[in-house]
Design a protein around this motif. Sequence first.
Motif, PDB file in Angstrom:
ATOM      1  N   ALA A   6       0.854  -1.259  -0.262  1.00  0.00           N
ATOM      2  CA  ALA A   6       0.847   0.328   0.147  1.00  0.00           C
ATOM      3  C   ALA A   6       0.885   0.990   0.431  1.00  0.00           C
ATOM      4  O   ALA A   6       2.152   1.286   0.178  1.00  0.00           O
ATOM      5  N   THR A 242       6.617   0.118   9.723  1.00  0.00           N
ATOM      6  CA  THR A 242       5.328   0.563   7.826  1.00  0.00           C
ATOM      7  C   THR A 242       6.572   1.637   6.851  1.00  0.00           C
ATOM      8  O   THR A 242       6.348   1.433   5.662  1.00  0.00           O
ATOM      9  N   ASN A 243       7.298   1.933   7.266  1.00  0.00           N
ATOM     10  CA  ASN A 243       8.031   2.946   6.115  1.00  0.00           C
ATOM     11  C   ASN A 243       9.211   1.696   5.742  1.00  0.00           C
ATOM     12  O   ASN A 243      10.132   2.288   4.641  1.00  0.00           O
ATOM     13  N   THR A 244       9.656   0.771   6.647  1.00  0.00           N
ATOM     14  CA  THR A 244      11.160   0.135   5.679  1.00  0.00           C
ATOM     15  C   THR A 244      10.269  -1.591   5.018  1.00  0.00           C
ATOM     16  O   THR A 244      10.728  -2.196   4.319  1.00  0.00           O
ATOM     17  N   ALA A 245       9.102  -1.588   5.975  1.00  0.00           N
ATOM     18  CA  ALA A 245       8.737  -3.142   4.562  1.00  0.00           C
ATOM     19  C   ALA A 245       8.436  -3.063   3.582  1.00  0.00           C
ATOM     20  O   ALA A 245       8.632  -4.588   2.912  1.00  0.00           O
ATOM     21  N   GLN A 246       8.469  -2.522   2.950  1.00  0.00           N
ATOM     22  CA  GLN A 246       8.462  -2.666   1.201  1.00  0.00           C
ATOM     23  C   GLN A 246       9.944  -2.846   0.799  1.00  0.00           C
ATOM     24  O   GLN A 246      10.024  -3.415  -0.160  1.00  0.00           O
ATOM     25  N   LYS A 247      11.125  -2.386   1.428  1.00  0.00           N
ATOM     26  CA  LYS A 247      12.144  -2.391   1.070  1.00  0.00           C
ATOM     27  C   LYS A 247      12.213  -3.574   2.096  1.00  0.00           C
ATOM     28  O   LYS A 247      13.393  -4.453   0.657  1.00  0.00           O
ATOM     29  N   ILE A 248      12.070  -3.985   2.650  1.00  0.00           N
ATOM     30  CA  ILE A 248      12.719  -5.151   3.565  1.00  0.00           C
ATOM     31  C   ILE A 248      11.982  -6.435   2.533  1.00  0.00           C
ATOM     32  O   ILE A 248      12.760  -7.106   1.820  1.00  0.00           O
ATOM     33  N   LYS A 493      -5.320 -13.229   1.979  1.00  0.00           N
ATOM     34  CA  LYS A 493      -3.694 -13.689   2.199  1.00  0.00           C
ATOM     35  C   LYS A 493      -3.014 -12.693   2.647  1.00  0.00           C
ATOM     36  O   LYS A 493      -2.756 -11.164   3.426  1.00  0.00           O
ATOM     37  N   PRO A 494      -2.165 -13.258   3.983  1.00  0.00           N
ATOM     38  CA  PRO A 494      -1.077 -12.953   4.653  1.00  0.00           C
ATOM     39  C   PRO A 494      -0.255 -12.232   3.200  1.00  0.00           C
ATOM     40  O   PRO A 494      -0.309 -13.018   2.394  1.00  0.00           O
ATOM     41  N   ARG A 495       0.188 -11.290   3.817  1.00  0.00           N
ATOM     42  CA  ARG A 495       1.208 -10.914   2.600  1.00  0.00           C
ATOM     43  C   ARG A 495       2.794 -10.982   3.102  1.00  0.00           C
ATOM     44  O   ARG A 495       2.725 -10.316   4.130  1.00  0.00           O
ATOM     45  N   LYS A 496       4.211  -9.792   2.457  1.00  0.00           N
ATOM     46  CA  LYS A 496       4.816 -10.506   2.701  1.00  0.00           C
ATOM     47  C   LYS A 496       5.303  -9.261   3.103  1.00  0.00           C
ATOM     48  O   LYS A 496       6.004  -9.215   4.417  1.00  0.00           O
ATOM     49  N   ASP A 497       5.011  -8.062   2.780  1.00  0.00           N
ATOM     50  CA  ASP A 497       5.565  -6.921   3.427  1.00  0.00           C
ATOM     51  C   ASP A 497       4.341  -6.372   4.675  1.00  0.00           C
ATOM     52  O   ASP A 497       4.596  -5.327   5.323  1.00  0.00           O
TER      53      ASP A 497
END
Length: 499
Positions: A6, A242-248, A493-497
């Motif tokens: 998101a 929340t700030n690093t989830a997408q990068k991780i 669905k659980p998601r990776k982020d």
Amino acid sequence: MNILLALFVIVSISVPALSENEIKLDEGVLVLNRDNFKSAITDNEFILVEFYAPWCGHCKALAPEYVKAVTLLEENKSDIKLAKVDATEETELAEEHQIRGYPTLKFFIKGTAIDYNGGRKAEEIVSWLIKKTGPPAKELNTVEEAQDLIDNNNVVIIGFFKDPSSETAKAFLSVATTVDDHLFGITNSDALFEKYQAKDDSIILFKHYDGGKSVFEGEPTHQAIRKFVAVESLPLVVDFNTNTAQKIFGGDVKNHLLLFLSRSDEHFAKISDAASSVARPFRETVLFVTLNVDEEDHQRILEFFGLKKEDAPAARIIKLEEDMVKYKPESDDLTAENIQQFVQNFLDGKLKPILLQQELPEDWNSQPVKVLVASNFDEVALDPSKDVLVEFYAPWCGHCKQLVPIYDKVGEHFKDNEDVVIAKMDATANELEHTKVTGFPTIKLYPKGDLRKAVTYNGPRTFEGIVKFIETGGVDGADPDVATEAETEDDDKPRKDEL
């Protein structure tokens, strides 16, 4: 199991195209509504708009960063505007722009919208906007310009090229064009070469942590430079939020060491420091991540790994493939030596994956819908003398909760039929080597006589539909499969982020 995924916008205090009577300002952010929205996106060439909900926790976390981004844009003398819309009040605007979650950010260029997919920190927002509205790399002619860029951004990548048309320079600029998270600079100034001790055709990533900078030493290809930026821009040990989830979870490194720690406990700094001391040799193969178990939003992640808050400190390695395989260390004593050995054993293929498993309840067989766990699954579901229907569910799944009375009715319907078994299994607490579930609920029929073949139900989640599916041996309303799972748009669905 998959785990769900998101994002953001900008504006300055001076609004030459719009008067304050037409659009209110909230700490420099334009406040838009149905009456002024169209004029705002057409009168301003560049405007980033956040659609938010006042009660949304992620929106509240974004708010101060959003305001800070306004200040940074003003300091850069940028004409980019930053605005916001209360989507719970302005429902017509939210529907018009297909807002399905909060916060959702859209960037309007001369009235045309593109989705914002940058970070949630002020510097990341500004970096993304500048990249979308200017050259991919800022030309740096003086030491002062370069140092200002470095000082005011957590990460800056500068290319040092005597010949801006060299092959390395071209590869560098192609990466700068495609990476929106960070600012890039380019220079041929002798003063900058001397100041930063740079060689010709060199690339240096400057950062405010882990030694201050990293020098690119690989083959000067687009792919190699891009991976260098992705890996070196992250700290040696990344804090999950929340700030690093997408990068991780969106990065190139798919093996993650997760350290489950309580930030309120003295072990947090000790174990974090131990991990940092051994992380560097692994950084291109295993990403080191800390996760604060005190955060309420992280409880789902703990459940995914079969952990509770009181289990901290704990460590797990996850391999982000389709099955998201998990591993645990031999020792819970998370010293630098043990962490290093755990990661090395994983890379050497010496570890066996862990599978979650609940205790078998004594009354598992007492109701029309039988309760399965990992230990009794094969015995019951793969019984060649019966047709066995299994619902794989998650306790937190809304669709699963809605299905309960229907599924119980199905169980009641077949309770006296010795050839049919209706069963369910909590797939968040039990894992099977031969069956992987990626959405909830997933319903599978294991037909009698064929132990290898499962049939996934894709029909309507109604009593009549499920009963017909069973009575036709999985022909009606089904997808035959051996190792694949059903996924419908409304599955939970659980998601990776969210990991």
